[in-house]
Design an enzyme around this catalytic site. Structure first.
Site, mmCIF file in Angstrom:
data_model
loop_
_atom_site.group_PDB
_atom_site.id
_atom_site.type_symbol
_atom_site.label_atom_id
_atom_site.label_comp_id
_atom_site.label_asym_id
_atom_site.label_seq_id
_atom_site.Cartn_x
_atom_site.Cartn_y
_atom_site.Cartn_z
ATOM 1 N N ASN A 35 0.827 -1.203 0.000
ATOM 2 C CA ASN A 35 0.000 0.000 0.000
ATOM 3 C C ASN A 35 0.866 1.261 0.000
ATOM 4 O OD1 ASN A 35 -2.425 -1.523 0.206
ATOM 5 N ND2 ASN A 35 -2.090 -1.742 2.406
ATOM 6 N N HIS A 122 -14.251 -2.259 6.773
ATOM 7 C CA HIS A 122 -13.054 -2.970 7.214
ATOM 8 C C HIS A 122 -13.295 -3.777 8.490
ATOM 9 C CE1 HIS A 122 -8.828 -3.469 8.497
ATOM 10 N NE2 HIS A 122 -8.556 -3.362 7.216
ATOM 11 N N GLU A 168 -15.822 3.541 3.989
ATOM 12 C CA GLU A 168 -14.458 3.779 3.542
ATOM 13 C C GLU A 168 -14.512 4.696 2.326
ATOM 14 O OE1 GLU A 168 -11.975 0.273 3.118
ATOM 15 O OE2 GLU A 168 -13.291 -0.828 4.477
ATOM 16 N N SER A 172 -10.749 -1.111 0.271
ATOM 17 C CA SER A 172 -9.407 -1.676 0.196
ATOM 18 C C SER A 172 -9.296 -2.896 -0.707
ATOM 19 C CB SER A 172 -8.922 -2.046 1.601
ATOM 20 O OG SER A 172 -9.792 -3.002 2.204
ATOM 21 N N ASP A 197 -13.355 6.438 6.632
ATOM 22 C CA ASP A 197 -12.023 5.840 6.717
ATOM 23 C C ASP A 197 -11.295 6.135 5.408
ATOM 24 O OD1 ASP A 197 -9.782 4.221 6.817
ATOM 25 O OD2 ASP A 197 -10.809 2.551 7.779
ATOM 26 N N HIS A 200 -7.122 4.348 2.239
ATOM 27 C CA HIS A 200 -6.583 4.129 0.898
ATOM 28 C C HIS A 200 -6.801 5.338 -0.018
ATOM 29 C CE1 HIS A 200 -5.595 -0.106 1.639
ATOM 30 N NE2 HIS A 200 -6.659 -0.075 2.412
ATOM 31 N N LYS A 230 0.347 3.669 4.755
ATOM 32 C CA LYS A 230 0.097 3.373 3.341
ATOM 33 C C LYS A 230 0.794 4.449 2.511
ATOM 34 C CE LYS A 230 -4.070 0.780 4.451
ATOM 35 N NZ LYS A 230 -3.918 0.851 5.935
#
Length: 379
Positions: A35, A122, A168, A172, A197, A200, A230
């Site tokens: 990541n 997640h 998110e 992910s 979140d 990413h 990440k």
């Protein structure tokens, strides 16, 4: 003679038979698995920042929890700078994204509240919800109408507390983007708090890499999480939002209160990574050049399309076939990993291709050429 833990041995053997056994593997081959989207983890930018921090006396270890003697000036400088960078009232530095999500969802939603979460949220959010006292209900992935329906049903059944909508920004394992505008409208219309979140998205999306929710992060009903391991190349996580929520976490979140503080040296590295985002937007531009090239080559060579981010899932379905394909690509010199349930839904095992600045365009093209050959061989 049977081992000392026969039930564990039987369970592990069952995983092997189903193609779901996991084991640690060394880093090897071209990076399509990490990541480290901006290539910062091994970059001279952070290496120089580490040398400078040690030279000015920044401790390597914290020596205790933040509420004891573990609170270092680097932690507080990072939190102040992160709150300014992400345009929020305050920020809190945690040891990692997993325990940050545990802190959020075990602490902020109260008894009588509802956590309304995306079905693909997640695992750390699930663990946080299990530790909390709020009601929890899921809605279909990225389906805002379904979220509204579930919330309405909860109210009709007598639910009266605060609603927390958990999503998110970039998912992910699927790499798709949350419909944040519509989710924000739902939160505003229903008095809910939107918890985003950005793990990413940080560094890759938004102005200067501030994330997909940057335009709404300042709102009093928005809480965002930016992980530092990440695209930022270090480790840890920053919870960003209204001061009252950050103060509540400091006072009540067990995974903050009872944990040894993150390394002050690591806080210095995260500060340097944020400076890099702010001062060198060309790095993000280069990352997007690579992402666009990978998406184009995936379509041209493998017929794979519809990708929205730096995460390109190649859904295979069968667990064993997925792992055989991953092994074949590893043998060709590419670090590509197979992802199986329970990380992804049953029947959707996949290769998760991650596009980073660690891998150049020529290697990406060669990888998709080889992937096309291997997929053809294993149909």
């Amino acid at each position: 003679m049977a081992g000392a833990f026969p039930r564990h041995e039987t369970s592990l053997e069952a995983l092997r038979n189903r193609g779901r056994y996991r084991q640690l593997m060394p880093r090897d081959g071209h990076d399509f698995a990490s990541n480290d989207y901006l290539g910062l983890a091994g970059d001279d930018v952070l290496r120089a920042a580490a040398i400078a921090a040690v030279a000015r006396g920044v401790p390597v270890g914290a020596g205790g929890a933040r509420l004891l003697r573990g609170n270092d000036a680097e932690h507080q400088l990072l939190e102040a700078e992160a709150a300014e960078f992400f345009a929020t009232g305050a920020a809190l530095f945690m040891g990692g994204g997993f325990n940050a999500n545990q802190a959020i969802f075990s602490t902020l939603p109260q008894q009588g509240d509802l956590v309304l979460y995306d079905a693909l949220i997640h695992a750390s959010t699930h663990d946080g919800m299990r530790l909390g006292r709020a009601d929890t209900r899921s809605f279909a992935h990225s389906d805002v109408e379904d979220a509204a329906r579930v919330l309405k049903d909860w109210r009709a059944e007598g639910g009266e507390g605060q609603v927390w909508i958990a999503v998110e920004a970039v998912y992910s394992m699927d790499g798709d983007l949350a419909p944040l505008d519509a989710l924000m409208a739902l939160a505003d219309a229903t008095g809910a708090v939107l918890v985003v979140d950005e793990a990413h998205a940080t560094g890759v999306f938004g102005n200067l890499g501030r994330g997909l929710a940057h335009d709404i992060a300042h709102r009093p009903n928005v809480l965002s999480l930016h992980t530092c391991g990440k695209a930022l190349g270090a480790s840890g996580a920053l919870i960003c939002g209204p001061s009252v929520l950050i103060e509540t976490l400091i006072n009540k979140a067990r995974s903050f209160i009872y944990a040894t503080a993150p390394s002050p040296l690591n806080a210095a590295l995260v500060r340097a990574a944020l400076y890099e985002l702010r001062d060198n937007p060309a790095r993000r531009d280069r990352a997007w050049e690579g992402i666009s090239h990978a998406q184009d080559e995936a379509k041209r060579l493998c017929g794979l399309a519809g990708f929205q981010s730096q995460i390109l899932p190649v859904v295979i379905g069968d667990d064993k076939r997925t792992m055989a394909l991953a092994s074949a690509m590893q043998a060709r010199g590419y670090d590509i990993r197979g992802i199986r349930p329970p990380t992804v839904p049953r029947g959707t095992s996949r290769l998760r291709l991650s596009i980073t600045l660690n891998t150049g365009a020529e290697v990406m093209t060669a990888m998709f050429e080889d992937l096309a050959r291997e997929m053809e061989t294993r149909t």
